[in-house]
Design a protein around this motif. Structure first.
Motif, PDB file in Angstrom:
ATOM      1  N   PRO A 152     -14.934  -4.197 -11.134  1.00 48.90           N
ATOM      2  CA  PRO A 152     -16.366  -3.945 -11.343  1.00 48.90           C
ATOM      3  C   PRO A 152     -16.697  -2.474 -11.118  1.00 48.90           C
ATOM      4  CG  PRO A 152     -16.009  -5.790  -9.846  1.00 48.90           C
ATOM      5  CD  PRO A 152     -14.674  -5.204 -10.121  1.00 48.90           C
ATOM      6  N   PHE A 153     -17.547  -1.928 -11.987  1.00 53.17           N
ATOM      7  CA  PHE A 153     -17.866  -0.502 -11.917  1.00 53.17           C
ATOM      8  C   PHE A 153     -18.439  -0.123 -10.543  1.00 53.17           C
ATOM      9  CE2 PHE A 153     -20.498   3.261 -12.785  1.00 53.17           C
ATOM     10  CZ  PHE A 153     -19.516   4.084 -13.283  1.00 53.17           C
ATOM     11  N   LYS A 154     -19.165  -1.084  -9.962  1.00 50.63           N
ATOM     12  CA  LYS A 154     -19.787  -0.898  -8.653  1.00 50.63           C
ATOM     13  C   LYS A 154     -18.765  -0.424  -7.603  1.00 50.63           C
ATOM     14  CE  LYS A 154     -20.620  -4.686  -6.235  1.00 50.63           C
ATOM     15  NZ  LYS A 154     -21.014  -6.069  -6.089  1.00 50.63           N
ATOM     16  N   PHE A 155     -17.544  -1.037  -7.647  1.00 49.29           N
ATOM     17  CA  PHE A 155     -16.509  -0.688  -6.677  1.00 49.29           C
ATOM     18  C   PHE A 155     -15.994   0.733  -6.885  1.00 49.29           C
ATOM     19  CE2 PHE A 155     -16.318  -5.123  -5.753  1.00 49.29           C
ATOM     20  CZ  PHE A 155     -15.939  -5.145  -4.436  1.00 49.29           C
ATOM     21  N   ILE A 156     -15.897   1.100  -8.163  1.00 48.30           N
ATOM     22  CA  ILE A 156     -15.373   2.427  -8.449  1.00 48.30           C
ATOM     23  C   ILE A 156     -16.389   3.488  -8.028  1.00 48.30           C
ATOM     24  CG2 ILE A 156     -14.497   3.930 -10.279  1.00 48.30           C
ATOM     25  CD1 ILE A 156     -13.823   1.265 -11.762  1.00 48.30           C
ATOM     26  N   SER A 157     -17.674   3.199  -8.282  1.00 46.12           N
ATOM     27  CA  SER A 157     -18.691   4.200  -7.949  1.00 46.12           C
ATOM     28  C   SER A 157     -18.861   4.345  -6.440  1.00 46.12           C
ATOM     29  CB  SER A 157     -20.029   3.846  -8.609  1.00 46.12           C
ATOM     30  OG  SER A 157     -20.400   2.549  -8.245  1.00 46.12           O
ATOM     31  N   LYS A 158     -18.373   3.345  -5.684  1.00 48.62           N
ATOM     32  CA  LYS A 158     -18.411   3.451  -4.221  1.00 48.62           C
ATOM     33  C   LYS A 158     -17.676   4.701  -3.743  1.00 48.62           C
ATOM     34  CE  LYS A 158     -18.652  -1.043  -1.951  1.00 48.62           C
ATOM     35  NZ  LYS A 158     -17.778  -2.112  -1.461  1.00 48.62           N
ATOM     36  N   GLY A 159     -16.642   5.078  -4.479  1.00 51.25           N
ATOM     37  CA  GLY A 159     -15.847   6.242  -4.119  1.00 51.25           C
ATOM     38  C   GLY A 159     -16.659   7.523  -4.081  1.00 51.25           C
ATOM     39  N   LEU A 160     -17.804   7.516  -4.773  1.00 52.91           N
ATOM     40  CA  LEU A 160     -18.633   8.728  -4.821  1.00 52.91           C
ATOM     41  C   LEU A 160     -19.363   8.981  -3.514  1.00 52.91           C
ATOM     42  CD1 LEU A 160     -20.403   8.708  -8.299  1.00 52.91           C
ATOM     43  CD2 LEU A 160     -18.657  10.272  -7.481  1.00 52.91           C
ATOM     44  N   LYS A 161     -19.679   7.882  -2.819  1.00 55.84           N
ATOM     45  CA  LYS A 161     -20.541   7.951  -1.639  1.00 55.84           C
ATOM     46  C   LYS A 161     -20.183   9.073  -0.671  1.00 55.84           C
ATOM     47  CE  LYS A 161     -22.897   3.831  -0.072  1.00 55.84           C
ATOM     48  NZ  LYS A 161     -22.572   2.567   0.599  1.00 55.84           N
ATOM     49  N   PRO A 162     -18.933   9.132  -0.203  1.00 53.65           N
ATOM     50  CA  PRO A 162     -18.640  10.167   0.807  1.00 53.65           C
ATOM     51  C   PRO A 162     -18.711  11.597   0.281  1.00 53.65           C
ATOM     52  CG  PRO A 162     -16.677   8.817   0.338  1.00 53.65           C
ATOM     53  CD  PRO A 162     -17.775   8.293  -0.499  1.00 53.65           C
ATOM     54  N   VAL A 163     -18.647  11.767  -1.042  1.00 53.62           N
ATOM     55  CA  VAL A 163     -18.602  13.143  -1.557  1.00 53.62           C
ATOM     56  C   VAL A 163     -19.851  13.523  -2.339  1.00 53.62           C
ATOM     57  CG1 VAL A 163     -16.125  13.488  -1.620  1.00 53.62           C
ATOM     58  CG2 VAL A 163     -17.226  12.246  -3.463  1.00 53.62           C
ATOM     59  N   ILE A 164     -20.842  12.641  -2.350  1.00 52.69           N
ATOM     60  CA  ILE A 164     -22.032  12.902  -3.152  1.00 52.69           C
ATOM     61  C   ILE A 164     -22.708  14.212  -2.727  1.00 52.69           C
ATOM     62  CG2 ILE A 164     -23.683  11.577  -1.725  1.00 52.69           C
ATOM     63  CD1 ILE A 164     -23.649  11.206  -5.470  1.00 52.69           C
ATOM     64  N   PHE A 165     -22.692  14.485  -1.433  1.00 49.55           N
ATOM     65  CA  PHE A 165     -23.304  15.715  -0.925  1.00 49.55           C
ATOM     66  C   PHE A 165     -22.579  16.941  -1.484  1.00 49.55           C
ATOM     67  CE2 PHE A 165     -23.313  19.119   2.272  1.00 49.55           C
ATOM     68  CZ  PHE A 165     -24.672  19.398   2.291  1.00 49.55           C
ATOM     69  N   LEU A 166     -21.256  16.853  -1.513  1.00 49.73           N
ATOM     70  CA  LEU A 166     -20.442  17.953  -2.024  1.00 49.73           C
ATOM     71  C   LEU A 166     -20.765  18.209  -3.494  1.00 49.73           C
ATOM     72  CD1 LEU A 166     -18.061  19.601  -0.698  1.00 49.73           C
ATOM     73  CD2 LEU A 166     -16.578  18.247  -2.171  1.00 49.73           C
TER      74      LEU A 166
ATOM     75  N   ILE B 168     -23.556  17.446  -5.134  1.00 54.99           N
ATOM     76  CA  ILE B 168     -24.907  18.019  -5.270  1.00 54.99           C
ATOM     77  C   ILE B 168     -24.895  19.485  -4.877  1.00 54.99           C
ATOM     78  CG2 ILE B 168     -27.257  17.922  -4.332  1.00 54.99           C
ATOM     79  CD1 ILE B 168     -26.927  14.867  -4.267  1.00 54.99           C
ATOM     80  N   LEU B 169     -24.189  19.796  -3.793  1.00 54.92           N
ATOM     81  CA  LEU B 169     -24.109  21.197  -3.331  1.00 54.92           C
ATOM     82  C   LEU B 169     -23.507  22.075  -4.422  1.00 54.92           C
ATOM     83  CD1 LEU B 169     -24.553  22.855  -0.633  1.00 54.92           C
ATOM     84  CD2 LEU B 169     -22.068  22.750  -0.424  1.00 54.92           C
TER      85      LEU B 169
ATOM     86  N   ARG C 114     -23.634  24.982 -16.514  1.00 55.93           N
ATOM     87  CA  ARG C 114     -22.524  25.008 -15.558  1.00 55.93           C
ATOM     88  C   ARG C 114     -22.665  23.897 -14.510  1.00 55.93           C
ATOM     89  NH1 ARG C 114     -17.972  27.066 -16.155  1.00 55.93           N
ATOM     90  NH2 ARG C 114     -17.731  27.430 -13.921  1.00 55.93           N
ATOM     91  N   ALA C 115     -23.896  23.730 -14.009  1.00 54.51           N
ATOM     92  CA  ALA C 115     -24.135  22.737 -12.957  1.00 54.51           C
ATOM     93  C   ALA C 115     -23.784  21.343 -13.461  1.00 54.51           C
ATOM     94  CB  ALA C 115     -25.579  22.792 -12.486  1.00 54.51           C
ATOM     95  N   LEU C 116     -24.270  21.009 -14.650  1.00 53.24           N
ATOM     96  CA  LEU C 116     -23.987  19.684 -15.200  1.00 53.24           C
ATOM     97  C   LEU C 116     -22.498  19.519 -15.465  1.00 53.24           C
ATOM     98  CD1 LEU C 116     -26.986  19.199 -17.668  1.00 53.24           C
ATOM     99  CD2 LEU C 116     -26.578  18.059 -15.475  1.00 53.24           C
ATOM    100  N   PHE C 117     -21.883  20.596 -15.974  1.00 57.06           N
ATOM    101  CA  PHE C 117     -20.469  20.572 -16.310  1.00 57.06           C
ATOM    102  C   PHE C 117     -19.620  20.301 -15.070  1.00 57.06           C
ATOM    103  CE2 PHE C 117     -16.436  22.539 -17.549  1.00 57.06           C
ATOM    104  CZ  PHE C 117     -16.263  21.994 -18.808  1.00 57.06           C
ATOM    105  N   MET C 118     -19.907  21.059 -13.994  1.00 56.85           N
ATOM    106  CA  MET C 118     -19.138  20.902 -12.755  1.00 56.85           C
ATOM    107  C   MET C 118     -19.362  19.519 -12.146  1.00 56.85           C
ATOM    108  SD  MET C 118     -17.443  23.572 -12.409  1.00 56.85           S
ATOM    109  CE  MET C 118     -16.881  23.904 -10.764  1.00 56.85           C
ATOM    110  N   GLY C 119     -20.622  19.075 -12.165  1.00 58.42           N
ATOM    111  CA  GLY C 119     -20.951  17.758 -11.608  1.00 58.42           C
ATOM    112  C   GLY C 119     -20.170  16.658 -12.309  1.00 58.42           C
ATOM    113  N   LEU C 120     -20.178  16.724 -13.642  1.00 57.60           N
ATOM    114  CA  LEU C 120     -19.478  15.714 -14.436  1.00 57.60           C
ATOM    115  C   LEU C 120     -17.977  15.740 -14.136  1.00 57.60           C
ATOM    116  CD1 LEU C 120     -19.814  13.551 -16.560  1.00 57.60           C
ATOM    117  CD2 LEU C 120     -19.519  15.279 -18.335  1.00 57.60           C
ATOM    118  N   ARG C 121     -17.450  16.962 -14.035  1.00 58.69           N
ATOM    119  CA  ARG C 121     -16.020  17.102 -13.761  1.00 58.69           C
ATOM    120  C   ARG C 121     -15.649  16.457 -12.430  1.00 58.69           C
ATOM    121  NH1 ARG C 121     -13.636  22.988 -14.063  1.00 58.69           N
ATOM    122  NH2 ARG C 121     -13.272  22.482 -16.242  1.00 58.69           N
ATOM    123  N   LEU C 122     -16.477  16.725 -11.400  1.00 61.30           N
ATOM    124  CA  LEU C 122     -16.189  16.161 -10.078  1.00 61.30           C
ATOM    125  C   LEU C 122     -16.281  14.638 -10.092  1.00 61.30           C
ATOM    126  CD1 LEU C 122     -17.925  18.679  -7.660  1.00 61.30           C
ATOM    127  CD2 LEU C 122     -15.503  18.140  -7.809  1.00 61.30           C
TER     128      LEU C 122
END
Lengths: 285, 270
Positions: free
Chosen positions: B63-77, B79-80, B110-118
């Protein structure tokens, strides 16, 4: 009894801490001049209170510890000389099960853990598979083979540890207080596996402080202050009156009481089963 | 009991064709995918990456939900990174200006590009850990690194350390639980107080925990020796890794994908 020794101890002394050059005092010896043989195919229990040196002695039987003086021969291999080159030649012959079931399992998958020993001695992969399945079936843990050890009970973990030793197919298995951390159910399970191993013709050495468990062996050695205090069949040992703090098994105490009240119970009755069988046959007769 | 419930790593049990791939293939393909994200120069080429990743996710049946969980700890990074790119890229058409900060068209791009890449980076790597058991990953790593043993890289030892670490996480958690209860019974308070007090309260927990970790290590070392462990030399493995048809397909698809990504640099389609 045939004198084909599995393990020979010859005047073994061992001190945990040794000074730089001065020889340790007698009081510092954890094992102090122990000599005996363990015959092939026998079931020997080594009993003693805490600090009697029984665990230290057990670790000499597969070269985990080397004697300070004297020598230990396993299948005629000297542990000291063998340790310098290939200690696994000795450990292949004498497997060991420890007290704490948690701290002797290596892998987070049961069957991988059982395979650890055979992998170390370079067995063919298909043969390892066969041995792992066989030994897991023998200890009754085959259906748990894919699980993680942390999901199992203490008794089940200890059975996995035993399976890991059996998978190496040793001639002799040394159990170092295998039931000390288990509940009564786990203890019974382990004892029945030990009996099974002995009936397969393997030599079994059981270190314990439960006299009930020792009563099942065909020979008991009592250790005290690093020395052999008594050595004989269970019947001989339990008829002695110098056993000190070690509590006699229930069946032996019961038999003594019965004798006092005039029922002639033979001296070789030392386990609950034997006593029950005797009393039942008595009733019929 | 609560500590026993934690899952090891983040493996999501399943029987999909992705789960069944050889761990070595999965590690290499993930690596190739991660590199491809840095090869990409344009948004349009990212479509390729998304297509590739999306197909693998669909095949894995996670389920996509499980994969997106991986974002949680790095979401701040993430956004920064996006904010820094947004504010500090000063080339291109200026859209807004506020004091020393300018927001430019290039900055937004650039911001969108980097965000998508991460995000794609995280999804790709968590997909690997979600579909592979930690123990398989360790075995795969050992096999992949074993050629480097000749130049002195301790591949077997590293894998063994990983295996033991994985095995003892639950044991040490149990131990922590036990010590916490013992100290609480003696009046230790782990829940109240300022951050400083809380940190101080951890000392009576950490000291016994370290002591017991060393004791466990000693016991384990002895048990391993008793079971004839003497390093990686002369050791066989019960599980033999064999590359199957599925692995060949996975490698072929990944190679084609990488070629397309590299090609996309030369041929700006959009």
């Amino acid at each position: 009894m045939a004198s084909d020794p599995m393990i020979q101890l010859k005047d073994v002394r061992f001190a945990y801490e040794q000074g730089e050059d001065d020889t340790p005092q007698a009081a510092e010896f954890a094992i102090d001049g122990v000599s005996f043989n363990i015959e092939k195919g026998s079931f020997v229990a080594i009993v003693g209170s805490n600090g009697s040196g029984k665990s230290t002695l057990a670790k000499h039987m597969n070269a985990l510890l080397l004697p300070t003086s004297g020598e230990v021969l396993v299948d005629d291999l000297n542990t000291v000389t063998e340790s310098q080159t290939q200690p696994w030649e000795i450990r292949k012959r004498v497997g060991m099960v420890f007290q704490n079931p948690d701290n002797q399992l290596v892998s987070s998958v049961v069957e991988d853990d059982v395979a650890f020993g055979p992998e170390n001695i370079g067995i063919e992969p298909s043969e390892i598979r066969r041995r792992v399945d066989e030994s897991l079936q023998m200890v009754g843990m085959y259906e748990h083979r894919k699980k993680g050890p942390h999901l199992l009970s203490g008794g089940q973990k200890q059975r996995i540890a035993i399976a890991g030793v059996i998978a190496m197919d040793p001639e002799c298995v040394v159990f170092d207080e295998p039931t000390a951390m288990l509940d009564p159910k786990g203890r019974r399970e382990i004892m029945s596996i030990i009996r099974k191993l002995h009936s397969q013709g393997r030599t079994v050495v059981l270190i314990t402080h439960f006299m009930e468990e020792a009563a099942e062996a065909d020979r008991i050695i009592i250790m005290e202050h690093g020395k052999v205090h008594a050595d004989g069949t269970p019947a001989q040992i339990f008829s002695r009156d110098d056993l000190g703090v070690l509590a006699l098994p229930f069946a032996v105490k019961m038999a003594k009481r019965l004798r006092q009240s005039g029922i002639d119970v033979p001296a070789d009755i030392v386990t609950d089963e034997q006593l029950a069988d005797f009393l039942c046959s008595k009733e019929q007769g | 009991m609560a500590v026993r419930d934690i899952t090891l790593g983040q493996y999501f049990p399943g029987e999909s064709c992705i789960h069944r791939l050889d761990p070595r293939v999965k590690i290499v393909c993930t690596f190739v995918y991660l590199i491809s994200l840095f090869v990409v120069k344009s948004f349009s080429a990212f479509l390729l990456c998304i297509l590739f990743l999306g197909t693998v996710i669909a095949l894995s049946k996670i389920p996509f939900k499980f994969i997106s969980k991986g974002l949680k700890p790095v979401i701040f990074l993430i956004i920064l990174t996006m904010v820094i790119n947004l504010f500090f890229v000063s080339t291109g058409d200026v859209l807004a200006k506020l004091g020393p900060i300018t927001i430019t068209k290039d900055g937004i791009y650039r911001a969108l590009f980097m965000g998508l890449r991460l995000v794609l980076l995280i999804f790709g790597s968590s997909l690997m850990t979600l579909t592979t058991k930690p123990i398989e990953l360790t075995d795969g790593m050992e096999k992949l690194l074993s050629p480097l043993a000749k130049i002195g890289l301790p591949a077997h030892e590293l894998a063994m350390m990983m295996t033991i670490a994985l095995r003892f996480i639950p044991t040490l958690l149990d131990e922590t639980d036990k010590i916490m209860k013992a100290q609480t019974a003696r009046g230790a308070d782990f829940e109240n107080g300022s951050i400083k007090e809380k940190a101080k309260a951890l000392i009576p927990l950490l000291v016994p925990l370290f002591v017991s970790a060393f004791r466990i290590a000693g016991d384990l070392a002895m048990a391993m020796e008793a079971r004839c462990y003497h390093g990686g030399s002369g050791r066989t493995r019960m599980h033999q890794m064999k590359l199957g048809k599925g692995d060949a397909v996975a490698i072929a698809v990944t190679v084609i994908y990488l070629a397309l990504v590299i090609l996309s640099r030369q041929l700006p389609l959009l």
